[in-house]
Design an enzyme around this catalytic site. Structure first.
Site, PDB file in Angstrom:
ATOM      1  N   HIS A  98       7.900   3.482   0.591  1.00 37.92           N
ATOM      2  CA  HIS A  98       6.803   2.943   1.401  1.00 37.92           C
ATOM      3  C   HIS A  98       7.397   2.217   2.608  1.00 37.92           C
ATOM      4  CE1 HIS A  98       2.622   2.058   2.010  1.00 37.92           C
ATOM      5  NE2 HIS A  98       2.837   0.761   2.071  1.00 37.92           N
ATOM      6  N   ASP A 103       7.309   7.451  -1.832  1.00 33.32           N
ATOM      7  CA  ASP A 103       6.340   6.362  -1.702  1.00 33.32           C
ATOM      8  C   ASP A 103       5.394   6.349  -2.901  1.00 33.32           C
ATOM      9  OD1 ASP A 103       4.409   4.524  -0.931  1.00 33.32           O
ATOM     10  OD2 ASP A 103       4.369   5.200   1.144  1.00 33.32           O
ATOM     11  N   SER A 139       1.380   1.665   6.649  1.00 26.69           N
ATOM     12  CA  SER A 139       0.523   1.462   5.490  1.00 26.69           C
ATOM     13  C   SER A 139      -0.931   1.369   5.957  1.00 26.69           C
ATOM     14  CB  SER A 139       0.964   0.223   4.716  1.00 26.69           C
ATOM     15  OG  SER A 139       0.366   0.165   3.448  1.00 26.69           O
TER      16      SER A 139
END
Length: 740
Positions: free
Chosen positions: A636, A604, A516
């Site tokens: 994600h 995601d 991320s």
């Protein structure tokens, strides 16, 4: 010359074979996760893989060893579950291959119901493209409040679900608010929305009877929290009467104060506790009488502060039972007679203890990863260093357990405090800088499969709570605003420089990896300062800040101004777009000269697949080598065990080729994962290196040098906890003296 025999001996020790921990042990779903006690303390629930490897809910008798499976999902793993006030009734959540459009189901887990139809469940919400959430569950009422963005994808309506009758009833139609807060009787008492400058504005219903709409005339402003205070300001709960509220307040304080005030007059706040070194972490409230029991702070390790002396004997017993660990209460029965307790430790996985207050005795109830007990795991050491602008940054270092350490007598005087902490290896190590996501999050102390895996393979691991992280005060968090790709990146560079200057890491053997925001930082590192890192692994990281802002999930729109503050510019004007572009790795892909691996989940919702696709395409256009792993059934991050083991097999091979660590034999496809693998050749490496010199000259002007050997500021105390005696808690009595 005096150190030469010692170093030769240490080198011999370092090359001694170690026991490789199999990926199957580290990255399979743990035997026990999401462990919680039923309200009546008769059962302990947990999530575990069933015989087909699907995560389902199981229960175990709290007074015997009998366990049973109580959900029987066959396709989608269960993400989480909650107990309800109705005995043998739980709610559980799933999504569709990581898309985060959460579905909610009710399940009767009684033996009779399962015998009649083990797959039977009641659908609360499984509408396509709808994200459902459990908003409030007091474990007393048969009603649970559910949020669903079923009309407007940006806003959640509030529904009441009756766990007895299965009736779902609309409570409030939401046209405005991003967050709601409820009292102990499940009444809507507060709602919030972003103000024009990113501040958080809390409103209360105009009528004491509550509100069923969000029309302007039905709500009045209650509190306005300035943006700089938002990071450490939040409501906690109501007292038993629902007339007083506990909050953590950030005004006038860097770390925050725990306060209580009458709901009708928030200006009459009484400070109950002032944070000492880190932000207040957990606030432990009595399940029924709603009095304050304890608070925690986490700087390097968790510390516990007790507010109620009737609670003291229990906590002192539990702290003394395992003084080397940091105690944490996982779950309590509704009458508080039975607890589940665990201890944070970096070198052993979590064990769960069952504690019964009436006999003041705790017993080992379950080990979350018993198969790891036979292996030697890493120790994680917390320390501080100063960034180039003198900001104090907290970080953690984990060394391979087989790495010999230098004693304080073997290092220069300035390095002795670090040697005393066990931070100075006999020879510099290969190092992975593991960058956390968020970025409004933090790295914590405690067991981590990732750290255990990397250190077992012979790498040291450096985790940096760079500016923009949470947990260390609003000054540090707010210092990250607008500094993506700038000072937040400089903090990572300064941490590497610190490790190299202390002999912890070999400058030519440092890799960067993260997910991320950590993936974004990996791309920044390999495009803006590729000379610092030998290689990098980007996991679901955004490559283009412009498209990141454009494509945020609709239910994030209520926090959009906060995101704009974080990244430092908006896409609504050309100046903002240019600022975002200047810090977007996509537009500097031709600077990459080191090996890079990119990992992405196709579903995601936060960092879209396009973020990775476009960066890989830019590398391919410039003939720059890259390995791209795309998981079509993930979101994600990679959650499914077969995909996780495959992912880590690829990363392990990649790091071995880059840095030369240990590996477990691996063949692509051996775990039957869904990975789609794309590799681009190495013929473009020479072209990329030519581009690097220009990039280095341009970027060097932005990199003022700071001190490379910062002084140590804080050594974690030997004790695991600090326990403070305090008077019996009363909602308006100060519990701790405020310290200046």
């Amino acid at each position: 010359m005096l150190f030469l025999p010692i170093l030769i001996l240490n080198l011999l020790i370092i090359t001694h074979a170690i026991d490789i921990i199999p990926r199957e042990v580290l990255f399979q779903d743990p035997k026990y996760s999401s462990v919680s006690l039923s309200p009546d303390a008769k059962q302990v629930g947990y999530v575990a893989p069933d015989e087909n490897g699907i995560r389902n809910v199981f229960t175990r008798c709290s007074s015997c060893s009998y366990s049973r499976q109580v959900t029987f999902e066959t396709e989608h793993p269960i993400l989480n579950y909650v107990w309800t006030a109705i005995p043998d009734v739980i709610l559980f959540t799933q999504d569709n291959h990581g898309d985060e459009n959460t579905r909610i189901y009710k399940k009767n887990i009684s033996a009779t119901a399962i015998a009649a139809d083990k797959t039977q469940r009641v659908v609360i919400s499984e509408k396509p493209m709808v994200k459902a959430m459990i908003l409030s569950n007091n474990l007393i009422s048969e009603t649970v409040l559910i949020g669903m963005n079923d009309e407007n994808p940006a806003l959640h309506n509030i529904y009441a679900f009756n766990c007895q009758t299965d009736e779902l009833k609309l409570v409030l139609q939401n046209r405005r608010f991003s967050i709601f807060f409820f009292d102990n009787d499940l009444n809507v008492r507060l709602a919030s929305e972003e103000g024009p400058d990113g501040e958080m504005i809390y409103y209360r219903p105009r009528s004491n009877e509550g509100a069923r709409t969000t029309e302007q005339n039905t709500w009045v402003e209650y509190l306005r929290i300035q943006h700089d205070d938002k990071a450490i300001t939040m409501p906690i709960t109501f007292d038993k009467s629902n007339n007083f509220m506990y909050w953590i307040m950030g005004d006038g304080s860097d770390l925050g104060n725990l306060v209580v005030f009458p709901f009708e007059d928030p200006q009459q706040k009484e400070i109950l506790y002032t944070a000492q070194r880190a932000q207040i972490g957990n606030v432990l409230i009595h399940p029924t009488d709603k009095t304050l029991l304890a608070v925690t702070e986490v700087y390097h390790k968790p510390e516990l502060f007790v507010a109620n002396e009737t609670f003291m004997e229990d906590l002192q017993y539990l702290v003394n039972m395992k003084p080397s660990g940091s105690m944490n209460i996982v779950s309590m029965s509704i009458d508080m007679s039975t607890w589940l307790v665990t201890y944070s430790s970096s070198d052993e996985p979590y064990d769960i203890y069952l504690y019964r207050r009436w006999n003041k005795k705790a017993e080992l109830f379950m080990s979350t990863r018993p198969e790891l007990k036979k292996y030697t795991l890493n120790k994680q050491i917390g320390f501080d260093f100063r960034a180039r602008d003198e900001m104090t940054i907290q970080a953690y270092l984990s060394l391979p357990p087989q790495a010999p350490l230098l004693k304080s007598s073997q290092v220069p005087d300035g390095d002795r405090p670090y040697a005393n902490l066990g931070m100075i290896p006999a020879v510099p190590q290969k190092m992975i800088v593991l960058v956390h996501g968020g970025p409004k999050a933090r790295d914590h102390y405690g067991f981590s499969p990732m750290n255990a895996w990397l250190t077992n393979r012979g790498y040291s691991v450096l985790q940096v709570n760079f500016r923009g992280s949470t947990g260390f005060g609003k000054r540090l968090t707010n210092a990250g605003n607008g500094e993506w790709g700038r000072k937040m990146h400089f903090d990572i560079l300064d941490a590497v420089e610190f490790a190299v200057s202390k002999g912890i890491a070999n400058r030519s053997e440092v890799a960067v990896m993260g997910g991320s925001y950590g993936g974004y930082e990996t791309l920044v590192a390999l495009t803006f300062t590729p000379q610092t890192f030998a290689c990098g692994v980007d996991i679901v990281g955004p490559s283009n800040l412009i498209s990141l802002v454009q494509a945020i999930p609709p239910y994030w729109l209520g926090f959009r101004k906060d995101l704009i503050k974080m990244v430092g510019a908006d896409i609504s004007d050309e100046e903002g777009r240019q600022s975002l572009q200047s810090r977007s790795p996509l537009f500097f892909a031709d600077r990459v000269t080191k090996p890079i691996m990119i990992i992405q989940g196709a579903n995601d919702p936060r960092v879209k697949q396009a973020e990775s696709d476009q960066f890989v395409a830019a590398l391919e256009k410039k003939h720059i080598p890259v390995t791209y792993l795309l998981y079509p059934d993930e979101g994600h991050g990679v959650r499914k065990p077969q995909n996780s083991m495959e992912q880590h097999g690829h990363i392990e091979t990649f790091l071995q080729q880059c840095l030369g660590g240990e590996t477990q034999p691996f063949q692509p496809g051996q775990y039957n994962s869904s990975a789609i693998i794309k590799k681009i050749g190495i013929e473009g490496a020479a072209i990329a290196r030519q581009n690097l010199q220009i990039a280095q000259n341009q970027f060097a002007q932005q990199l003022p040098r700071g001190p490379v050997a910062p002084s140590i500021f804080y050594r974690p105390p030997v004790r695991a906890q600090r326990v403070m005696l305090a008077p019996n808690q009363n909602v308006m009595n100060r519990i701790f003296p405020v310290q200046g």
